[in-house]
Design a protein around this motif. Sequence first.
Motif, PDB file in Angstrom:
ATOM      1  N   GLY A   1      -2.268  10.822  -0.714  1.00  0.00           N
ATOM      2  CA  GLY A   1      -0.836  10.716  -0.985  1.00  0.00           C
ATOM      3  C   GLY A   1       0.016  11.557  -0.066  1.00  0.00           C
ATOM      4  O   GLY A   1       1.248  11.488  -0.124  1.00  0.00           O
ATOM      5  N   GLN A   2      -0.606  12.353   0.801  1.00  0.00           N
ATOM      6  CA  GLN A   2       0.119  13.238   1.714  1.00  0.00           C
ATOM      7  C   GLN A   2      -0.118  12.813   3.166  1.00  0.00           C
ATOM      8  O   GLN A   2      -1.052  12.086   3.477  1.00  0.00           O
ATOM      9  CB  GLN A   2      -0.335  14.697   1.521  1.00  0.00           C
ATOM     10  CG  GLN A   2      -0.137  15.232   0.113  1.00  0.00           C
ATOM     11  CD  GLN A   2       1.323  15.318  -0.278  1.00  0.00           C
ATOM     12  OE1 GLN A   2       2.172  15.648   0.560  1.00  0.00           O
ATOM     13  NE2 GLN A   2       1.627  15.022  -1.532  1.00  0.00           N
ATOM     14  N   ARG A   3       0.737  13.321   4.036  1.00  0.00           N
ATOM     15  CA  ARG A   3       0.563  13.060   5.468  1.00  0.00           C
ATOM     16  C   ARG A   3      -0.712  13.729   5.962  1.00  0.00           C
ATOM     17  O   ARG A   3      -1.043  14.850   5.546  1.00  0.00           O
ATOM     18  CB  ARG A   3       1.763  13.605   6.227  1.00  0.00           C
ATOM     19  CG  ARG A   3       1.699  13.418   7.735  1.00  0.00           C
ATOM     20  CD  ARG A   3       2.883  14.095   8.406  1.00  0.00           C
ATOM     21  NE  ARG A   3       4.125  13.489   7.938  1.00  0.00           N
ATOM     22  CZ  ARG A   3       5.282  14.151   7.841  1.00  0.00           C
ATOM     23  NH1 ARG A   3       5.334  15.433   8.135  1.00  0.00           N
ATOM     24  NH2 ARG A   3       6.358  13.528   7.428  1.00  0.00           N
ATOM     25  N   SER A   4      -1.437  13.044   6.831  1.00  0.00           N
ATOM     26  CA  SER A   4      -2.692  13.583   7.363  1.00  0.00           C
ATOM     27  C   SER A   4      -2.672  13.541   8.886  1.00  0.00           C
ATOM     28  O   SER A   4      -2.634  12.467   9.492  1.00  0.00           O
ATOM     29  CB  SER A   4      -3.889  12.781   6.844  1.00  0.00           C
ATOM     30  OG  SER A   4      -5.072  13.156   7.522  1.00  0.00           O
ATOM     31  N   PHE A   5      -2.695  14.727   9.507  1.00  0.00           N
ATOM     32  CA  PHE A   5      -2.737  14.786  10.971  1.00  0.00           C
ATOM     33  C   PHE A   5      -4.096  14.308  11.488  1.00  0.00           C
ATOM     34  O   PHE A   5      -4.197  13.863  12.634  1.00  0.00           O
ATOM     35  CB  PHE A   5      -2.449  16.209  11.442  1.00  0.00           C
ATOM     36  CG  PHE A   5      -1.003  16.601  11.300  1.00  0.00           C
ATOM     37  CD1 PHE A   5      -0.062  16.184  12.231  1.00  0.00           C
ATOM     38  CD2 PHE A   5      -0.582  17.356  10.216  1.00  0.00           C
ATOM     39  CE1 PHE A   5       1.274  16.523  12.098  1.00  0.00           C
ATOM     40  CE2 PHE A   5       0.748  17.704  10.079  1.00  0.00           C
ATOM     41  CZ  PHE A   5       1.687  17.286  11.021  1.00  0.00           C
TER      42      PHE A   5
ATOM     43  N   TYR B   1       2.007   8.852  11.089  1.00  0.00           N
ATOM     44  CA  TYR B   1       2.619  10.162  10.831  1.00  0.00           C
ATOM     45  C   TYR B   1       3.649  10.085   9.699  1.00  0.00           C
ATOM     46  O   TYR B   1       3.744  11.010   8.879  1.00  0.00           O
ATOM     47  CB  TYR B   1       3.268  10.686  12.111  1.00  0.00           C
ATOM     48  CG  TYR B   1       4.044  11.965  11.936  1.00  0.00           C
ATOM     49  CD1 TYR B   1       3.392  13.193  11.842  1.00  0.00           C
ATOM     50  CD2 TYR B   1       5.442  11.948  11.865  1.00  0.00           C
ATOM     51  CE1 TYR B   1       4.106  14.365  11.684  1.00  0.00           C
ATOM     52  CE2 TYR B   1       6.159  13.111  11.713  1.00  0.00           C
ATOM     53  CZ  TYR B   1       5.488  14.322  11.614  1.00  0.00           C
ATOM     54  OH  TYR B   1       6.198  15.478  11.441  1.00  0.00           O
ATOM     55  N   ILE B   2       4.436   8.998   9.661  1.00  0.00           N
ATOM     56  CA  ILE B   2       5.482   8.887   8.642  1.00  0.00           C
ATOM     57  C   ILE B   2       4.962   8.281   7.335  1.00  0.00           C
ATOM     58  O   ILE B   2       5.727   8.099   6.397  1.00  0.00           O
ATOM     59  CB  ILE B   2       6.677   8.043   9.156  1.00  0.00           C
ATOM     60  CG1 ILE B   2       6.245   6.598   9.432  1.00  0.00           C
ATOM     61  CG2 ILE B   2       7.294   8.679  10.382  1.00  0.00           C
ATOM     62  CD1 ILE B   2       7.384   5.658   9.803  1.00  0.00           C
ATOM     63  N   SER B   3       3.671   7.975   7.273  1.00  0.00           N
ATOM     64  CA  SER B   3       3.082   7.325   6.103  1.00  0.00           C
ATOM     65  C   SER B   3       2.102   8.274   5.401  1.00  0.00           C
ATOM     66  O   SER B   3       1.605   9.223   6.020  1.00  0.00           O
ATOM     67  CB  SER B   3       2.333   6.055   6.519  1.00  0.00           C
ATOM     68  OG  SER B   3       3.160   5.184   7.249  1.00  0.00           O
ATOM     69  N   PRO B   4       1.809   8.014   4.127  1.00  0.00           N
ATOM     70  CA  PRO B   4       0.755   8.786   3.459  1.00  0.00           C
ATOM     71  C   PRO B   4      -0.605   8.487   4.075  1.00  0.00           C
ATOM     72  O   PRO B   4      -0.803   7.452   4.719  1.00  0.00           O
ATOM     73  CB  PRO B   4       0.837   8.313   2.009  1.00  0.00           C
ATOM     74  CG  PRO B   4       1.516   6.997   2.054  1.00  0.00           C
ATOM     75  CD  PRO B   4       2.455   7.050   3.215  1.00  0.00           C
ATOM     76  N   ALA B   5      -1.552   9.401   3.848  1.00  0.00           N
ATOM     77  CA  ALA B   5      -2.876   9.283   4.480  1.00  0.00           C
ATOM     78  C   ALA B   5      -3.594   8.000   4.079  1.00  0.00           C
ATOM     79  O   ALA B   5      -4.405   7.484   4.852  1.00  0.00           O
ATOM     80  CB  ALA B   5      -3.726  10.496   4.117  1.00  0.00           C
ATOM     81  N   GLY B   6      -3.312   7.478   2.868  1.00  0.00           N
ATOM     82  CA  GLY B   6      -3.938   6.229   2.444  1.00  0.00           C
ATOM     83  C   GLY B   6      -3.605   5.089   3.388  1.00  0.00           C
ATOM     84  O   GLY B   6      -4.468   4.270   3.734  1.00  0.00           O
TER      85      GLY B   6
ATOM     86  N   LEU C   1       0.831  -1.209   0.000  1.00  0.00           N
ATOM     87  CA  LEU C   1       0.000   0.000   0.000  1.00  0.00           C
ATOM     88  C   LEU C   1       0.862   1.254   0.000  1.00  0.00           C
ATOM     89  O   LEU C   1       0.571   2.228  -0.717  1.00  0.00           O
ATOM     90  CB  LEU C   1      -0.920   0.003   1.226  1.00  0.00           C
ATOM     91  CG  LEU C   1      -2.166  -0.883   1.151  1.00  0.00           C
ATOM     92  CD1 LEU C   1      -2.876  -0.909   2.500  1.00  0.00           C
ATOM     93  CD2 LEU C   1      -3.125  -0.383   0.077  1.00  0.00           C
ATOM     94  N   TYR C   2       1.938   1.237   0.807  1.00  0.00           N
ATOM     95  CA  TYR C   2       2.830   2.394   0.889  1.00  0.00           C
ATOM     96  C   TYR C   2       3.424   2.710  -0.480  1.00  0.00           C
ATOM     97  O   TYR C   2       3.392   3.862  -0.949  1.00  0.00           O
ATOM     98  CB  TYR C   2       3.936   2.113   1.898  1.00  0.00           C
ATOM     99  CG  TYR C   2       4.882   3.269   2.131  1.00  0.00           C
ATOM    100  CD1 TYR C   2       4.609   4.221   3.101  1.00  0.00           C
ATOM    101  CD2 TYR C   2       6.058   3.395   1.386  1.00  0.00           C
ATOM    102  CE1 TYR C   2       5.466   5.280   3.324  1.00  0.00           C
ATOM    103  CE2 TYR C   2       6.923   4.451   1.594  1.00  0.00           C
ATOM    104  CZ  TYR C   2       6.626   5.388   2.571  1.00  0.00           C
ATOM    105  OH  TYR C   2       7.482   6.434   2.778  1.00  0.00           O
ATOM    106  N   ALA C   3       3.967   1.683  -1.132  1.00  0.00           N
ATOM    107  CA  ALA C   3       4.594   1.887  -2.434  1.00  0.00           C
ATOM    108  C   ALA C   3       3.563   2.213  -3.508  1.00  0.00           C
ATOM    109  O   ALA C   3       3.802   3.057  -4.382  1.00  0.00           O
ATOM    110  CB  ALA C   3       5.390   0.639  -2.826  1.00  0.00           C
TER     111      ALA C   3
END
Length: 310
Positions: A176-180, A225-230, A155-157
Motif C-alpha cells: 500500500g506504500q510507495r516502493s523504491f 513512483y507515484i503508485s503504491p507498491a502493489g 488495482l490502484y483504487a
Amino acid sequence: MKRKKYLTLGSLFVMVSLFLSGCVQRTASGKPYGFVYEKLAVPTQHIMDALSNWLGGSGNSYGWAIILITFIVRLVLMPVMLSQLKKSTIQQEKLGSIRPQLNDIQKRQKEAKTPEERAQISQEMMALYKENNISMTGGIGCLPLLIQMPIFAALYAAIQYSELLSKSTFYGINLGQRSFTFVILTFLIYALQGWLSLQGVSEEQKKQMSSMMIVSPVMLAFMTYISPAGLGLYFFVGGIFACIQTLLINIMRPRIRANIEAELKAKPAKTVIAKESQPTVVKQPAKASAPKTKTHNRKRNAGKQRHKHK
C-alpha cells in the motif's frame, strides 16, 4: 516522426496518470464512492481476497494474487501485443528500403530557408511514406495500453481503499506504500526490454530507436513512483512479459525480413520526385489600337485619290 512518437507516449502517460490519481470521490466522513470505486475497485478487492484465500492466505498471498492477475491479463493481451510488435518490426524493415530517400529529404528540410519550402518538403516526405505504405508513427499501437487502463485504475483504487490490501506485504514490501525497490526494478526491466528490441536491427535503426530506449523506462518508473507498491509489482511483472514478447519477435525477425525482401524484389520501393514549382505565365499587354487607325486612314486616302482620278 520522433515527435509523433513522443507525443503519443506523452498523451498516454497523462491519461494513465489521470486515471490513477482521480475518479474516486469521498463523502464528508471519508468513505469512498463513485464509478471507479464501485464498479472497478470493489470487484477487484473481492477478486484479490478470493485469490489470496485460494493461495493460502499467507502474508505474501496478496502479492502473489497481483502476480497471478498480471499473468492472466498479459496472457490474454499477448496476441494483440505480439501483433503490434510484428507490425512495428515490419515498418522498421520497410523503413530501411526508403532510408536513402528519407535522408535526402531530411537534409533538404534542414537547409530550407522559407516556410513554403519546408511545407513542400514535408508533403514530399508524407508522400514517400504513403506511396510505400509506411506508417509515420512506425507502427506504434496504443490499444494494449488503453485496454490495461481500467486494470490500472482498478488495482490502484483497490489497493488504496482496501484496508487489508493497503496493509499487506510482499516479502517485506508494503503493497500500500510507495516502493523504491519496484521503481528501480521497473526501470531496469523496461531498459532490458528496450535493449532487446535493438538486437538484430541495423545501426541506422539503432540510432533512431535509442532515444525511445531511455524514454519508456523513465516514464514507467515514474508511474511506479507515484503508485503504491502493489501496482509497481504489476508494472514489474508486466515488464518481464514484455521482455518475453520482444524475444519472440527477435526470433521471428529473420523470417519477417526475408518476407519484406521478397516483397521489395517483386515490388521495389517507390521513389517520390520533388515537384518543381510551376512557372508563372505572364500575359503580354494587348497591342495599342493606333496601328489599326493608321491603316484605316490609309484606305480612306487611297479611296479619295481614286475618286479624283475619275
